[in-house]
Design a protein around this motif. Structure first.
Motif, PDB file in Angstrom:
ATOM      1  N   GLU A 174      10.460 -13.444  -2.892  1.00  0.00           N
ATOM      2  CA  GLU A 174       9.654 -14.121  -4.125  1.00  0.00           C
ATOM      3  C   GLU A 174       8.438 -13.918  -4.226  1.00  0.00           C
ATOM      4  OE1 GLU A 174      11.200 -15.654  -6.328  1.00  0.00           O
ATOM      5  OE2 GLU A 174      13.228 -16.056  -5.604  1.00  0.00           O
ATOM      6  N   ARG A 175       7.522 -13.748  -2.913  1.00  0.00           N
ATOM      7  CA  ARG A 175       6.023 -13.376  -2.800  1.00  0.00           C
ATOM      8  C   ARG A 175       5.924 -12.066  -3.340  1.00  0.00           C
ATOM      9  NH1 ARG A 175       3.543 -15.188   2.655  1.00  0.00           N
ATOM     10  NH2 ARG A 175       4.563 -16.914   1.966  1.00  0.00           N
ATOM     11  N   ALA A 176       6.734 -11.018  -2.930  1.00  0.00           N
ATOM     12  CA  ALA A 176       6.688  -9.762  -3.379  1.00  0.00           C
ATOM     13  C   ALA A 176       7.083  -9.608  -4.893  1.00  0.00           C
ATOM     14  CB  ALA A 176       7.723  -8.740  -2.565  1.00  0.00           C
ATOM     15  N   LYS A 177       7.876 -10.178  -5.334  1.00  0.00           N
ATOM     16  CA  LYS A 177       8.470 -10.089  -6.673  1.00  0.00           C
ATOM     17  C   LYS A 177       7.372 -10.852  -7.643  1.00  0.00           C
ATOM     18  CE  LYS A 177      11.643 -13.035  -8.417  1.00  0.00           C
ATOM     19  NZ  LYS A 177      12.777 -13.618  -8.858  1.00  0.00           N
ATOM     20  N   SER A 178       6.818 -11.855  -7.004  1.00  0.00           N
ATOM     21  CA  SER A 178       5.416 -12.541  -7.797  1.00  0.00           C
ATOM     22  C   SER A 178       4.087 -11.616  -7.982  1.00  0.00           C
ATOM     23  CB  SER A 178       5.057 -13.683  -7.181  1.00  0.00           C
ATOM     24  OG  SER A 178       4.312 -13.653  -6.197  1.00  0.00           O
TER      25      SER A 178
END
Length: 218
Positions: free
Chosen positions: A66-70
């Motif tokens: 989720e962090r990478a996607k954000s």
């Protein structure tokens, strides 16, 4: 200009209280030295890793995805190079490179953690430059993205000032993630260097008190 900025940073950070004191990190580093960096990733369930990253590997991977996607969603033109301070064993790096495999990625960590980072990334077939946190003079200062999540606040104030002054002027983007009580200080720091700073909301699978800051040189 640089001396003015250094004085400004000192002013911003003068009352800052580092999250963890030297005795805490001494115990952590001793425990890491005594923990094997096994290719089966059993180390992710070790007592010392549970202190540093309470979430089990599977849950941590969801958080890092989720962090990478954000980051991908936030920066429309993908950064060609990223410098991450405090990358732990490299799960965010791994998830980001799964989404953007052509990125040049560097991680700065303390020596005792880097043995786990090396094993984790090699096992996941990721090519990453790894640096001891005391050897930042060897690191290229020019990257597209400066990234640190819940790591800057654990560094001594003098070290924070050093990396901010060395890296932020050279990086087009900066992302700092931390607990809500630390956010006002880092918002001021990023605004000082970039002239702007967005305060973004909580990410899925993350602690409700974790906040993400984003700044862009325009």
């Amino acid at each position: 200009m640089n001396s003015d900025r250094n004085r400004k940073n000192l002013s911003l950070l003068k009352n800052y209280k580092v999250d963890c004191d030297e005795s805490f990190w001494k115990r952590i580093k001793e425990a890491l030295r005594g923990t094997a960096a096994d290719p089966q990733f059993k180390f992710t369930h070790s007592p010392v890793m549970q202190i540093l990253m309470p979430s089990p590997l599977e849950e941590n991977t969801k958080q890092m995805h989720e962090r990478a996607k954000s980051i991908v969603d936030l920066i429309k033109t993908p950064p060609q190079s990223i410098i991450e301070f405090g990358g732990a064993y490299g799960n965010l790096c791994c998830e980001y490179l799964n989404l953007e495999p052509n990125t040049e990625y560097s991680i700065v960590e303390f020596e005792e953690m880097l043995k786990f980072t090396k094993v984790f990334l090699e096992k996941n077939d990721k090519k990453v430059d790894l640096y001891n946190h005391n050897e930042t003079d060897r690191v290229s200062k020019k990257h597209d993205l400066f990234l640190s999540w819940h790591a800057v606040s654990e560094m001594p104030v003098e070290y924070q000032e050093k990396i901010f002054e060395e890296f932020l002027p050279q990086c087009k983007y900066a992302i700092i993630g931390d607990m809500v009580e630390q956010i006002p200080v880092y918002r001021e720091v990023l605004t000082e260097y970039y002239g702007n700073c967005q305060v973004l909301g909580r990410l899925p699978h993350h602690h409700p008190g974790q906040i993400m800051l984003f700044a862009e040189r325009r």
